[in-house]
Design a protein around this motif. Structure first.
Motif, PDB file in Angstrom:
ATOM      1  N   GLN A   1       0.842  -1.197   0.000  1.00  0.00           N
ATOM      2  CA  GLN A   1       0.000   0.000   0.000  1.00  0.00           C
ATOM      3  C   GLN A   1       0.875   1.243   0.000  1.00  0.00           C
ATOM      4  OE1 GLN A   1      -3.844   0.528   2.284  1.00  0.00           O
ATOM      5  NE2 GLN A   1      -2.484   1.734   3.577  1.00  0.00           N
ATOM      6  N   LEU A   2       0.522   2.189  -0.857  1.00  0.00           N
ATOM      7  CA  LEU A   2       1.183   3.484  -0.912  1.00  0.00           C
ATOM      8  C   LEU A   2       0.133   4.553  -0.686  1.00  0.00           C
ATOM      9  CD1 LEU A   2       3.351   2.869  -4.096  1.00  0.00           C
ATOM     10  CD2 LEU A   2       4.072   2.657  -1.716  1.00  0.00           C
ATOM     11  N   GLY A   3       0.495   5.617  -0.002  1.00  0.00           N
ATOM     12  CA  GLY A   3      -0.501   6.645   0.280  1.00  0.00           C
ATOM     13  C   GLY A   3       0.091   8.030   0.397  1.00  0.00           C
ATOM     14  N   VAL A   4      -0.768   9.017   0.179  1.00  0.00           N
ATOM     15  CA  VAL A   4      -0.454  10.422   0.436  1.00  0.00           C
ATOM     16  C   VAL A   4      -1.618  10.988   1.227  1.00  0.00           C
ATOM     17  CG1 VAL A   4       0.981  10.753  -1.606  1.00  0.00           C
ATOM     18  CG2 VAL A   4      -1.459  11.187  -1.749  1.00  0.00           C
ATOM     19  N   GLY A   5      -1.338  11.969   2.062  1.00  0.00           N
ATOM     20  CA  GLY A   5      -2.420  12.529   2.853  1.00  0.00           C
ATOM     21  C   GLY A   5      -2.016  13.810   3.544  1.00  0.00           C
ATOM     22  N   TYR A   6      -2.927  14.276   4.395  1.00  0.00           N
ATOM     23  CA  TYR A   6      -2.696  15.525   5.114  1.00  0.00           C
ATOM     24  C   TYR A   6      -3.325  15.430   6.500  1.00  0.00           C
ATOM     25  CZ  TYR A   6      -2.056  20.505   5.867  1.00  0.00           C
ATOM     26  OH  TYR A   6      -1.642  21.713   6.368  1.00  0.00           O
ATOM     27  N   ASP A   7      -2.562  15.833   7.509  1.00  0.00           N
ATOM     28  CA  ASP A   7      -3.090  15.920   8.871  1.00  0.00           C
ATOM     29  C   ASP A   7      -3.838  17.243   8.977  1.00  0.00           C
ATOM     30  OD1 ASP A   7      -1.886  13.494   9.805  1.00  0.00           O
ATOM     31  OD2 ASP A   7       0.028  14.553   9.849  1.00  0.00           O
ATOM     32  N   VAL A   8      -5.156  17.183   8.911  1.00  0.00           N
ATOM     33  CA  VAL A   8      -5.975  18.391   8.921  1.00  0.00           C
ATOM     34  C   VAL A   8      -5.857  19.108  10.262  1.00  0.00           C
ATOM     35  CG1 VAL A   8      -8.324  19.292   8.626  1.00  0.00           C
ATOM     36  CG2 VAL A   8      -7.559  17.333   7.278  1.00  0.00           C
ATOM     37  N   THR A   9      -5.870  18.338  11.344  1.00  0.00           N
ATOM     38  CA  THR A   9      -5.654  18.867  12.691  1.00  0.00           C
ATOM     39  C   THR A   9      -4.714  17.909  13.412  1.00  0.00           C
ATOM     40  OG1 THR A   9      -7.469  17.644  13.737  1.00  0.00           O
ATOM     41  CG2 THR A   9      -8.036  19.750  12.710  1.00  0.00           C
ATOM     42  N   ASP A  10      -4.487  18.134  14.702  1.00  0.00           N
ATOM     43  CA  ASP A  10      -3.682  17.199  15.490  1.00  0.00           C
ATOM     44  C   ASP A  10      -4.376  15.854  15.653  1.00  0.00           C
ATOM     45  OD1 ASP A  10      -1.666  18.996  15.781  1.00  0.00           O
ATOM     46  OD2 ASP A  10      -2.181  19.597  17.816  1.00  0.00           O
ATOM     47  N   LYS A  11      -5.674  15.800  15.389  1.00  0.00           N
ATOM     48  CA  LYS A  11      -6.444  14.570  15.570  1.00  0.00           C
ATOM     49  C   LYS A  11      -6.906  13.945  14.257  1.00  0.00           C
ATOM     50  CE  LYS A  11      -6.736  14.801  20.142  1.00  0.00           C
ATOM     51  NZ  LYS A  11      -6.120  13.806  21.001  1.00  0.00           N
ATOM     52  N   LEU A  12      -7.317  14.759  13.292  1.00  0.00           N
ATOM     53  CA  LEU A  12      -7.948  14.264  12.065  1.00  0.00           C
ATOM     54  C   LEU A  12      -6.949  14.189  10.920  1.00  0.00           C
ATOM     55  CD1 LEU A  12     -10.567  13.443  10.575  1.00  0.00           C
ATOM     56  CD2 LEU A  12     -10.895  15.872  10.064  1.00  0.00           C
ATOM     57  N   THR A  13      -6.917  13.028  10.244  1.00  0.00           N
ATOM     58  CA  THR A  13      -6.036  12.832   9.104  1.00  0.00           C
ATOM     59  C   THR A  13      -6.838  12.306   7.917  1.00  0.00           C
ATOM     60  OG1 THR A  13      -4.032  11.702   8.350  1.00  0.00           O
ATOM     61  CG2 THR A  13      -5.355  10.541   9.948  1.00  0.00           C
ATOM     62  N   LEU A  14      -6.574  12.831   6.731  1.00  0.00           N
ATOM     63  CA  LEU A  14      -7.237  12.397   5.499  1.00  0.00           C
ATOM     64  C   LEU A  14      -6.174  11.939   4.519  1.00  0.00           C
ATOM     65  CD1 LEU A  14      -9.810  15.309   5.010  1.00  0.00           C
ATOM     66  CD2 LEU A  14     -10.257  13.046   5.974  1.00  0.00           C
ATOM     67  N   GLY A  15      -6.522  10.921   3.695  1.00  0.00           N
ATOM     68  CA  GLY A  15      -5.538  10.427   2.744  1.00  0.00           C
ATOM     69  C   GLY A  15      -6.161   9.725   1.559  1.00  0.00           C
ATOM     70  N   VAL A  16      -5.326   9.491   0.572  1.00  0.00           N
ATOM     71  CA  VAL A  16      -5.665   8.673  -0.593  1.00  0.00           C
ATOM     72  C   VAL A  16      -4.658   7.534  -0.621  1.00  0.00           C
ATOM     73  CG1 VAL A  16      -5.874   8.612  -3.100  1.00  0.00           C
ATOM     74  CG2 VAL A  16      -6.545  10.667  -1.857  1.00  0.00           C
ATOM     75  N   HIS A  17      -5.166   6.306  -0.663  1.00  0.00           N
ATOM     76  CA  HIS A  17      -4.297   5.132  -0.598  1.00  0.00           C
ATOM     77  C   HIS A  17      -4.565   4.191  -1.759  1.00  0.00           C
ATOM     78  CE1 HIS A  17      -3.978   6.629   3.537  1.00  0.00           C
ATOM     79  NE2 HIS A  17      -2.808   6.020   3.550  1.00  0.00           N
ATOM     80  N   PHE A  18      -3.477   3.618  -2.274  1.00  0.00           N
ATOM     81  CA  PHE A  18      -3.541   2.632  -3.346  1.00  0.00           C
ATOM     82  C   PHE A  18      -2.966   1.331  -2.806  1.00  0.00           C
ATOM     83  CE2 PHE A  18      -3.070   6.871  -5.061  1.00  0.00           C
ATOM     84  CZ  PHE A  18      -4.123   6.939  -5.957  1.00  0.00           C
ATOM     85  N   GLY A  19      -3.793   0.269  -2.785  1.00  0.00           N
ATOM     86  CA  GLY A  19      -3.372  -1.008  -2.229  1.00  0.00           C
ATOM     87  C   GLY A  19      -3.433  -2.108  -3.270  1.00  0.00           C
ATOM     88  N   LEU A  20      -2.565  -3.095  -3.114  1.00  0.00           N
ATOM     89  CA  LEU A  20      -2.512  -4.211  -4.050  1.00  0.00           C
ATOM     90  C   LEU A  20      -2.287  -5.507  -3.287  1.00  0.00           C
ATOM     91  CD1 LEU A  20      -2.483  -4.915  -7.103  1.00  0.00           C
ATOM     92  CD2 LEU A  20       0.005  -4.685  -7.006  1.00  0.00           C
ATOM     93  N   GLY A  21      -3.214  -6.430  -3.444  1.00  0.00           N
ATOM     94  CA  GLY A  21      -3.103  -7.746  -2.828  1.00  0.00           C
ATOM     95  C   GLY A  21      -3.649  -8.792  -3.778  1.00  0.00           C
ATOM     96  N   SER A  22      -3.810 -10.008  -3.296  1.00  0.00           N
ATOM     97  CA  SER A  22      -4.407 -11.047  -4.137  1.00  0.00           C
ATOM     98  C   SER A  22      -5.083 -12.086  -3.263  1.00  0.00           C
ATOM     99  CB  SER A  22      -3.359 -11.695  -5.047  1.00  0.00           C
ATOM    100  OG  SER A  22      -2.339 -12.296  -4.278  1.00  0.00           O
ATOM    101  N   SER A  23      -6.090 -12.718  -3.851  1.00  0.00           N
ATOM    102  CA  SER A  23      -6.781 -13.831  -3.197  1.00  0.00           C
ATOM    103  C   SER A  23      -6.328 -15.104  -3.889  1.00  0.00           C
ATOM    104  CB  SER A  23      -8.298 -13.656  -3.334  1.00  0.00           C
ATOM    105  OG  SER A  23      -8.982 -14.734  -2.730  1.00  0.00           O
ATOM    106  N   ALA A  24      -5.879 -16.064  -3.123  1.00  0.00           N
ATOM    107  CA  ALA A  24      -5.317 -17.282  -3.699  1.00  0.00           C
ATOM    108  C   ALA A  24      -6.028 -18.519  -3.167  1.00  0.00           C
ATOM    109  CB  ALA A  24      -3.819 -17.372  -3.387  1.00  0.00           C
TER     110      ALA A  24
END
Length: 198
Positions: free
Chosen positions: A60-83
């Protein structure tokens, strides 16, 4: 005349030294703002003919921003597989899956987290996630067995985050459960996190 002045200056030197920054330095404040992160862990799915899939590598790779000391928002790209788990059912009188029983799961999600302080620089972070998922090849459906499919997902997670004494760097670990709406497949990811805040 010069001796008393020299004595007075020398007498004031310790006071000046004590007024300077202490040798230990100043307390390091936890850095907040724009961040990136990289995570590698394990991924699996539940359900299907075999009840659960074999655990696979999750990235998983992500970028984001800590809006406050408590709240964080981000966009994440994840890659897995079901086997080795069949979600479409077996072909009658065989143990062959009617669709693919091995497929890649790619996520593009918007995430939000709320940081609850547990101790100095240590946080418990409940999270929510929502976005789109690409399954390739499709594990369910009535279309071409080799084609991919796209489905929305929604999920909840919990994590720990520790702001290290190394400025900019935080480390942690997350558990994230997401449900693929349409294929009706629950997915789970467990991964350590490395976060860099600019």
């Amino acid at each position: 005349m010069k001796k008393p002045l020299l004595v007075a200056v020398l007498a004031m030197l310790p006071t000046t030294a004590f007024a300077a920054t202490p040798p230990e330095g100043v307390p390091l404040e936890v850095r907040r703002g724009f961040f990136t992160e990289a995570d590698i862990g394990a991924f699996f799915t539940l359900g299907g003919e075999n009840i659960y899939s074999n655990a696979q590598t999750y990235l998983q790779l992500g970028v984001g921003y800590d809006v406050t000391d408590k709240l964080t928002l981000g966009v994440h790209f994840g890659l897995g597989s079901s086997a080795a788990n069949c979600f479409a059912g077996y072909v009658p009188d065989s143990d062959v899956c009617s669709m693919s029983d091995n497929f890649t799961v790619a996520f593009a999600d918007i995430t939000a987290g709320y940081m609850v302080s547990l101790a100095d620089r240590l946080y418990l972070v409940p999270k929510v996630a929502a976005g789109l998922t690409r399954l390739d090849p499709a594990p369910v459906g009535s279309g071409d067995p080799g084609a991919a499919m796209t489905a929305p997902n929604a999920g909840l997670g919990i994590g720990l985050e520790y702001a290290t004494p190394m400025d900019h760097f935080s480390v942690g670990a997350d558990f994230l459960a997401r449900y693929l709406i349409g294929p009706n497949i629950p997915t789970f990811a467990i991964f350590p996190r490395v976060k860099y805040t600019f």
